[in-house]
Design an enzyme around this catalytic site. Structure first.
Site, PDB file in Angstrom:
ATOM      1  N   GLU A  49       0.830  -1.207   0.000  1.00  0.00           N
ATOM      2  CA  GLU A  49       0.000   0.000   0.000  1.00  0.00           C
ATOM      3  C   GLU A  49       0.865   1.257   0.000  1.00  0.00           C
ATOM      4  OE1 GLU A  49      -3.161   0.060  -0.362  1.00  0.00           O
ATOM      5  OE2 GLU A  49      -3.918  -1.896   0.277  1.00  0.00           O
ATOM      6  N   ARG A  66       0.718   3.746  -3.230  1.00  0.00           N
ATOM      7  CA  ARG A  66       0.081   5.040  -3.000  1.00  0.00           C
ATOM      8  C   ARG A  66       1.112   6.143  -2.794  1.00  0.00           C
ATOM      9  NH1 ARG A  66      -5.567   4.046   0.284  1.00  0.00           N
ATOM     10  NH2 ARG A  66      -5.606   1.800   0.070  1.00  0.00           N
ATOM     11  N   ASP A  78      -5.560 -10.172  -7.836  1.00  0.00           N
ATOM     12  CA  ASP A  78      -5.745  -9.258  -8.967  1.00  0.00           C
ATOM     13  C   ASP A  78      -4.505  -8.682  -9.633  1.00  0.00           C
ATOM     14  OD1 ASP A  78      -5.159  -7.681  -6.754  1.00  0.00           O
ATOM     15  OD2 ASP A  78      -7.109  -6.714  -6.684  1.00  0.00           O
ATOM     16  N   GLU A 119     -12.259   0.567 -10.015  1.00  0.00           N
ATOM     17  CA  GLU A 119     -11.891  -0.385 -11.083  1.00  0.00           C
ATOM     18  C   GLU A 119     -12.764  -0.329 -12.328  1.00  0.00           C
ATOM     19  OE1 GLU A 119     -12.102  -1.213  -7.848  1.00  0.00           O
ATOM     20  OE2 GLU A 119      -9.948  -1.236  -7.448  1.00  0.00           O
ATOM     21  N   THR A 138      -0.947   0.672 -10.214  1.00  0.00           N
ATOM     22  CA  THR A 138      -2.230   0.137  -9.792  1.00  0.00           C
ATOM     23  C   THR A 138      -3.024   1.129  -8.958  1.00  0.00           C
ATOM     24  OG1 THR A 138      -3.246  -1.900  -9.033  1.00  0.00           O
ATOM     25  CG2 THR A 138      -1.538  -0.944  -7.645  1.00  0.00           C
TER      26      THR A 138
END
Ligand SMILES: *[C@@H]1O[C@H](CO)[C@@H](O)[C@H](O)[C@H]1NC(C)=O
Ligand SMILES: *[C@@H]1O[C@H](CO)[C@@H](O)[C@H](O)[C@H]1NC(C)=O
Length: 645
Positions: free
Chosen positions: A279, A283, A411, A548, A635
């Site tokens: 994360e 990010r 994913d 998404e 992502t």
């Protein structure tokens, strides 16, 4: 700042009309005063005037460009600013990361996409003189000073646009005559702010969210818009950092620079907190890298390097497969409290960022650490090219009993296979091969259609690959975009067919709910007796403002040029406005099933600003803003440059 129209933010310099009416009387009294002066006084004044005028003349000969400070900044700044990503360098290998979060982000997958040749036409929108200027600044092996210079110039370019002060140009050339040649495409962007009503509405929504965050949660990770407080998860200003490039892309200069200064002055990694490697990478590092590439601001590169250096601790496991968490202060890495395992998608979804970092700071350690993980995972046995969602850092082996899914924790493994291949100039074959194998596995083993409307969906695979479960996370809806991106980059055309079918299903998971919003998880019916295509469990009915589907709509729109995808997105956007917008921001809701009682969760995730609104803005653009051949989005929707190797 509720519904303040975007345009009202611009400073307007309306001339004061009252002056006109009094103009005549003023000039008469001036003349009278002049006549009253003595001859000596008159000559003295004339002399003074002469001196002033000559001085002005001399000065302007040297610098005729407008003085930035004299221009109403907001005004000029906001509308047009061109970004020039730096780009193309080389190095190799990368880092790794850990897992997921309290916020269910860890399960999410990023997107992919691509846009064919359309974006090419966009390129030449900078006047020739600018282009030369930019080439000078550009990519390749630019030296540090040059980059630094570039960063400073960019600020002035942004604020002054469209004119670059000639004086600056000269200064730069004499100081550093090196001409850096472009290696491949030069990443030119034209960021002119919203160009149509829909984009304008997205910017309004962004400002609404941002102003809530700014007022009640400034510098904290998330806004709780109903209780009007901030929430900290890692204590790294997640929403602020996730929003930097969104603001840059939307042309929100004032907001961007305010946030930029917070990063410069207040962002600290010296925090005694365990952060999730994945994360934090996607990010925070992703946000910093992207802000660096868009703005050229050196400060972001430095911060990204500081963070990357700390996160390297995560890779110190027996197998090199990273642990999920890293303590920022003491740099101790470990798994989550509930399990020795790391999450497969997490350890394989840090490579774009660590590679990019290595290349901009010229230190291969980051890329190598992360790339070693990808190489290792490549050697592991899989199930028709598909991977279980857990992997053990101690042994480096998959937990074979774990579920196989394109949703949570699986994913973005698939996403980063493709995106890494693209990022490195399509030269690392095993990434493409593993991706192609996985997509075949999905098509042959996981794809099914519903009985009622023949809707395509993707199952999960349980019990060591023995049992299909017709459950699809909203996270899976990143896949259509990724599939389309692959096709843009030359992969088989049938991937696009699958992408279209799947995206239609994703769209219906919104449209068929009474709120027009998708739940977190949907179950599908394949039996002949079924009366409906899909259904939702009470506990899965929440909507976290996830990106998404919007992300895939953007990729499909850009790649197929079919405006239908923009219209679908517009419907979804309306539903977000209707059911998730509150007085001081936007909030996750607990139920998409009941418009009368959505049960707001009082939480605005950082990815709503970093991804969802950014993708809406890109989706509604009349022409593609980013060329998907030269940019690859991580992502978390942070754009990074494509390298040629
Ligand atoms: C990556 O793997 C290679 C081969 O196993 C090893 O020599 C190298 O030290 C590793 N690099 C890093 C940064 O872990
Ligand atoms: C269902 O959709 C697939 C893919 O579009 C198509 O090939 C198939 O013929 C359809 N089946 C039926 C029964 O309509």
């Amino acid at each position: 700042m509720e519904n303040v129209p975007y345009t009202s933010i611009f400073v307007t310099n309306t001339p004061d009309s009252s002056q006109d009416s009094s103009g005549t009387s003023k000039s008469i009294s001036c003349r009278r005063n002049w006549n009253r002066l003595s001859r000596l006084q008159k000559s003295f004044i004339l002399m003074l005037l002469l001196i002033v005028v000559s001085f002005c003349l001399i000065t302007t000969t040297f610098t005729w460009a407008p003085d930035p400070s004299s221009v109403a900044e907001d005004d000029l700044l906001r509308n047009k600013f061109h970004a020039l990503p730096m780009s193309h360098q080389k190095p190799s290998v990368a880092g790794r990361d850990t897992h997921g979060s309290a916020f269910s982000r860890n399960q999410r997958v990023p997107s992919k996409a691509g846009l064919p040749t359309i974006s090419r036409q966009l390129q030449p929108d900078i006047e020739p003189s600018r282009i030369n200027q930019h080439q000078l600044l550009a990519p390749g092996g630019r030296s540090q000073e040059l980059q630094h210079q570039a960063a400073e110039d960019i600020r002035s370019v942004i604020s002054l646009d469209p004119v670059i002060p000639i004086s600056k140009l000269r200064k730069r050339q004499t100081k550093k005559p090196t001409i850096i040649t472009m290696q491949t495409d030069y990443h030119r962007l034209k960021l002119d702010g919203p160009q149509n009503h829909r984009q304008q509405e997205v910017v309004n929504a962004f400002l609404h969210a941002w102003n809530g965050y700014r007022s009640f949660a400034w510098g904290q990770d998330h806004l709780r818009p109903i209780s009007k407080t901030g929430q900290d998860w890692f204590g790294l200003g997640l929403t602020l950092i996730d929003s930097l490039d969104t603001m840059y892309i939307m042309g929100l200069q004032k907001e961007y620079f305010e946030a930029r200064d917070w990063v410069d002055n207040s962002l600290s990694f010296d925090v005694n907190r365990n952060v999730n490697l994945f994360e934090t990478t996607i990010r925070v590092m992703g946000g910093l890298l992207s802000a660096y590439h868009l703005s050229g601001d050196e400060m972001f590169r430095q911060k990204a390097e500081d963070l990357g250096t700390i996160l390297l601790a995560g890779f110190k496991s027996p197998s090199g497969v990273p642990y999920s968490d890293v303590n920022l202060r003491n740099r101790a890495a470990h798994g989550p409290s509930w399990s020795p395992d790391s999450t497969t998608s997490e350890v394989t979804t840090i490579q774009l960022e660590f590679r990019d970092l290595s290349r901009i700071v010229n230190n291969p350690i980051f890329e190598e650490s992360a790339m070693n993980v990808s190489r290792h995972v490549h050697t592991l046995p899989k199930i028709h090219g598909l991977v279980p969602i857990h992997i053990t850092p101690g042994t480096g082996a998959f937990r074979m009993t774990s579920v196989v899914t394109l949703g949570a924790r699986g994913d973005s493994y698939y996403e980063y296979l493709l995106k890494q291949w693209i990022q490195t100039g399509k030269k690392i074959d095993f990434l493409k091969d593993d991706y192609l194998l996985a997509i075949e596995g999905i098509q042959n083993r996981l794809v099914q259609r519903t009985h009622v409307s023949n809707l395509t969906f993707i199952n999960e695979l349980e019990n060591n690959g023995q049992v299909l479960r017709p459950k699809m996370d909203h996270l899976v809806c990143y896949l259509p975009g990724t599939l389309a991106l692959g096709v843009l980059h030359g992969l088989p055309q049938w991937h696009l067919d699958l992408a279209k079918e799947l995206l239609y299903t994703c769209y219906l998971t919104y449209k068929r709910q009474p709120t027009g919003l998708s739940p977190e998880i949907t179950f599908f019916n394949t039996e002949d007796s079924a009366k409906q295509d899909f259904w939702v469990k009470h506990n899965d009915a929440h909507n976290l403002l996830r990106p998404e589907t919007v992300e895939s709509l953007w990729y499909l729109w850009q790649i197929t040029e079919d405006k239908m995808y923009q219209d679908w997105g517009w419907e979804i956007f309306q539903s977000f406005l209707k059911y998730t917008r509150v007085e001081h921001g936007f909030t996750s809701i607990s139920s998409v099933l009941n418009p009368e009682n959505t049960r707001p969760r009082d939480m605005m995730e950082s990815f709503f600003l970093g991804e969802t609104l950014k993708y809406f803005y890109l989706l509604f653009s009349d022409k593609p803003i980013f060329d998907l051949k030269t940019w690859v989005f991580n992502t978390e929707a942070h754009p990074l440059p494509v390298y040629d190797h």
